[in-house]
Write an enzyme that holds these catalytic residues in place. Structure first.
Site, PDB file in Angstrom:
ATOM      1  N   HIS A   1     -12.284 -51.792  40.986  1.00 10.04           N
ATOM      2  CA  HIS A   1     -11.349 -51.444  42.066  1.00 10.04           C
ATOM      3  C   HIS A   1      -9.954 -51.116  41.545  1.00 10.04           C
ATOM      4  O   HIS A   1      -9.155 -50.514  42.254  1.00 10.04           O
ATOM      5  CB  HIS A   1     -11.263 -52.602  43.067  1.00 10.04           C
ATOM      6  CG  HIS A   1     -12.516 -52.763  43.867  1.00 10.04           C
ATOM      7  ND1 HIS A   1     -12.611 -52.396  45.186  1.00 10.04           N
ATOM      8  CD2 HIS A   1     -13.738 -53.215  43.524  1.00 10.04           C
ATOM      9  CE1 HIS A   1     -13.838 -52.629  45.622  1.00 10.04           C
ATOM     10  NE2 HIS A   1     -14.539 -53.129  44.625  1.00 10.04           N
TER      11      HIS A   1
ATOM     12  N   ASP B   1      -1.812 -48.305  41.140  1.00 12.68           N
ATOM     13  CA  ASP B   1      -2.728 -48.875  42.131  1.00 12.68           C
ATOM     14  C   ASP B   1      -4.090 -48.204  41.965  1.00 12.68           C
ATOM     15  O   ASP B   1      -4.147 -46.975  41.799  1.00 12.68           O
ATOM     16  CB  ASP B   1      -2.184 -48.582  43.547  1.00 12.68           C
ATOM     17  CG  ASP B   1      -2.498 -49.687  44.528  1.00 12.68           C
ATOM     18  OD1 ASP B   1      -3.432 -50.472  44.270  1.00 12.68           O
ATOM     19  OD2 ASP B   1      -1.811 -49.773  45.577  1.00 12.68           O
TER      20      ASP B   1
HETATM   21  P1  ADQ Z   1      -5.442 -54.441  47.251  1.00 15.69           P
HETATM   22  O1  ADQ Z   1      -4.525 -54.595  46.086  1.00 15.69           O
HETATM   23  O2  ADQ Z   1      -5.661 -55.622  48.110  1.00 15.69           O
HETATM   24  O3  ADQ Z   1      -6.875 -53.888  46.827  1.00 15.69           O
HETATM   25  P2  ADQ Z   1      -5.092 -52.151  49.235  1.00 15.69           P
HETATM   26  O4  ADQ Z   1      -6.045 -51.124  48.799  1.00 15.69           O
HETATM   27  O5  ADQ Z   1      -3.807 -51.586  49.701  1.00 15.69           O
HETATM   28  O6  ADQ Z   1      -4.734 -53.208  48.115  1.00 15.69           O
HETATM   29  O7  ADQ Z   1      -5.751 -52.975  50.414  1.00 15.69           O
HETATM   30  C1  ADQ Z   1      -5.029 -53.914  51.181  1.00 15.69           C
HETATM   31  C2  ADQ Z   1      -5.867 -54.265  52.411  1.00 15.69           C
HETATM   32  O8  ADQ Z   1      -5.335 -55.436  53.033  1.00 15.69           O
HETATM   33  C3  ADQ Z   1      -5.877 -53.162  53.446  1.00 15.69           C
HETATM   34  O9  ADQ Z   1      -7.187 -52.953  53.882  1.00 15.69           O
HETATM   35  C4  ADQ Z   1      -5.029 -53.703  54.598  1.00 15.69           C
HETATM   36  O10 ADQ Z   1      -5.467 -53.345  55.886  1.00 15.69           O
HETATM   37  C5  ADQ Z   1      -5.155 -55.193  54.431  1.00 15.69           C
HETATM   38  N1  ADQ Z   1      -3.871 -55.777  54.858  1.00 15.69           N
HETATM   39  C6  ADQ Z   1      -2.694 -55.338  54.459  1.00 15.69           C
HETATM   40  N2  ADQ Z   1      -1.716 -56.054  55.050  1.00 15.69           N
HETATM   41  C7  ADQ Z   1      -2.310 -56.962  55.805  1.00 15.69           C
HETATM   42  C8  ADQ Z   1      -1.829 -57.993  56.618  1.00 15.69           C
HETATM   43  N3  ADQ Z   1      -0.521 -58.253  56.722  1.00 15.69           N
HETATM   44  N4  ADQ Z   1      -2.710 -58.740  57.239  1.00 15.69           N
HETATM   45  C9  ADQ Z   1      -4.025 -58.494  57.095  1.00 15.69           C
HETATM   46  N5  ADQ Z   1      -4.536 -57.541  56.337  1.00 15.69           N
HETATM   47  C10 ADQ Z   1      -3.685 -56.781  55.686  1.00 15.69           C
HETATM   48  C11 ADQ Z   1      -7.578 -53.642  45.586  1.00 15.69           C
HETATM   49  C12 ADQ Z   1      -6.916 -52.637  44.639  1.00 15.69           C
HETATM   50  C13 ADQ Z   1      -6.597 -51.356  45.392  1.00 15.69           C
HETATM   51  C14 ADQ Z   1      -7.863 -50.791  46.015  1.00 15.69           C
HETATM   52  C15 ADQ Z   1      -8.624 -51.848  46.795  1.00 15.69           C
HETATM   53  C16 ADQ Z   1      -9.993 -51.353  47.246  1.00 15.69           C
HETATM   54  O11 ADQ Z   1      -5.719 -53.207  44.089  1.00 15.69           O
HETATM   55  O12 ADQ Z   1      -5.999 -50.402  44.528  1.00 15.69           O
HETATM   56  O13 ADQ Z   1      -7.517 -49.741  46.903  1.00 15.69           O
HETATM   57  O14 ADQ Z   1      -8.833 -53.024  46.022  1.00 15.69           O
HETATM   58  O15 ADQ Z   1     -10.710 -50.830  46.180  1.00 15.69           O
END
Ligand code: ADQ
Length: 423
Positions: free
Chosen positions: A178, A390
């Site tokens: 990921h 990211d």
């Molecule tokens: P993350 O680093 O967790 O994921 P991201 O892809 O932005 O980063 O996902 C965050 C998730 O958390 C989103 O689905 C969002 O809806 C949820 N979220 C954000 N804020 C929230 C809140 N306040 N309350 C509840 N939920 C919230 C890792 C990698 C990324 C990659 C993903 C998936 O670091 O680069 O995109 O895995 O592969």
């Protein structure tokens, strides 16, 4: 959208999809001695839960506590809501320290996100990583049959297929990373570079988020592993060793776009958006939503906003920046320091520019309910996503899917994997 393994078993009816990740997709807490199970948050859960919900199967992972025995009943009950079974992996606190806090988060995470100066190469971490991956392999061997497809996720579990081989268990296996895969110059700094690459080549199939990650991986394999034959190009390769073959491909992870679009239209979300508009009349909203992490570029983003307010005074009183930070790794001192730095910057900017009736930055340090998150996506005229690195970044995709009026603006760092898809 998400790419899943293809079914090749002769008896597809009894071939299950088994997802394996460091954490189960739930959060457990105690209430009056009883375990309470709530859905987990984060990119991996957002992307994978719909896949298992639609087709059933099993999710294997650490439940977030060393009291594995006592959580079994609560997990069995939770499985009736999730639509797939949950298998807890027992890991001691010591192992979690060396494998999760140590090797995964102090070595692989910083190195793979281009922060080599933050990496801490403690020799004991690698041993703990192997031990924990063997525990996962043992749990997989006990909970699956050779017909199942075992789909392993992320940088915590790169050694699982090698450990399955060590305990002499054969399964069809795939692995998805990921986070980014670094360039060869960075990867060569890893003392266990040979072991990690060899372990990854024990999987039948490897998936990366972007073509750049795939190319970096192939470049590292060619540099580090002797006697390897690589064929293919662009997003799809085959790597042959004398005794095995691994397919390597690019599968940018996606979201359930229809769910996001439909939920954005919910009456509860509409009501929340209306209330927020009333609270911020005639103000353009800029939104940031990120897990607390140094890779997300949060201090840099706040400084950039401060600079914009200084250089373009007409913005003052007319725009508000809402930054949501989701708590993460709160017990790690570096993350506490990151939070302190962000909060200092927010109060500096607010101290410098606040006027009666207008605050430049609304800062929220907490997890949001789904309704609140969707309402912020709908409310914001601009979504500002500026990670320094990211793997993908699902928030950028979620913002676009929720932009049902079609007038939102996404400002996206070129260093997010999603930028490669969205141009
Ligand atoms: P993350 O680093 O967790 O994921 P991201 O892809 O932005 O980063 O996902 C965050 C998730 O958390 C989103 O689905 C969002 O809806 C949820 N979220 C954000 N804020 C929230 C809140 N306040 N309350 C509840 N939920 C919230 C890792 C990698 C990324 C990659 C993903 C998936 O670091 O680069 O995109 O895995 O592969």
């Amino acid at each position: 959208m998400i790419a899943g393994p293809t079914e090749t078993a002769t008896n597809a009816e009894v071939s299950r999809l088994v997802v394996v990740s460091n954490r189960l997709p739930v959060v457990l807490s105690r209430n009056n001695g009883e375990w309470v199970v709530k859905p987990g948050a984060g990119g991996l859960v957002t992307a994978l839960a719909p896949v298992l919900r639609d087709r059933g199967g099993t999710w294997i992972g650490w439940p977030g506590t060393s009291e594995t025995e006592s959580v079994s009943d609560a997990l069995t009950e939770a499985a009736t809501d999730t639509g797939y079974t949950l298998e807890p992996v027992p890991l001691s606190d010591d192992l979690i320290n060396g494998y999760y806090h140590g090797f995964s988060n102090e070595v692989i995470w910083p190195l793979f996100h281009d922060f080599p100066e933050r990496a801490n190469y403690q020799p004991s971490y690698w041993k703990a990583y192997q031990d924990a991956n063997r525990t996962f392999a043992t749990c997989i061997s006990e909970s699956t049959s050779p017909r199942d497809y075992v789909w392993v996720h992320d940088y915590h579990l790169m050694d699982v297929a090698a450990q399955l081989r060590t305990i002499d268990v054969r399964r069809r296996t795939g692995f998805f990373l990921h986070i980014p895969f670094p360039s060869v110059d960075l990867f060569m700094r890893l003392p266990w570079r040979f072991q990690v690459l060899s372990a990854l080549l024990e999987f039948d199939m490897l998936g990366f988020q972007t073509a750049r990650d795939t190319r970096n991986f192939i470049h590292c394999v060619r540099t580090v592993i002797d006697g390897v034959r690589v064929s293919g190009r662009n997003a799809s390769f085959t790597v042959d060793l004398p005794d095995r073959r691994t397919s390597v491909g690019t599968f940018p992870i996606g979201i359930d776009a229809r769910y996001f679009e439909q939920t954005a239209r919910d009456s509860e979300v509409e009501q929340e958006v209306r209330m927020s508009h009333d609270r911020l009349p005639n103000i353009k909203v800029i939104l940031g939503v990120d897990r607390l992490d140094y890779s997300k570029g949060l201090p840099e983003r706040i400084v950039a906003y401060q600079d914009a307010l200084r250089r373009y005074p007409e913005l003052q009183g007319n725009v508000t920046f809402i930054q949501v930070v989701v708590p993460s790794r709160e017990d790690v001192p570096e993350y506490q320091a990151q939070r302190d730095a962000i909060e200092r910057l927010v109060s500096q900017v607010n101290g410098e520019f606040t006027q009666p009736g207008w605050v430049p930055i609304h800062y929220l340090y907490r997890s949001l309910s789904r309704t609140e998150l969707f309402a912020y996506y709908r409310l914001a005229e601009i979504c500002l996503i500026t990670p320094l690195k990211d793997g993908m970044n699902l928030v950028s995709k979620e913002y676009c899917a929720c932009n049902i009026d079609g007038d939102g603006v996404l400002i996206l760092s070129e260093f997010a994997g999603s930028a490669a898809q969205m141009h």
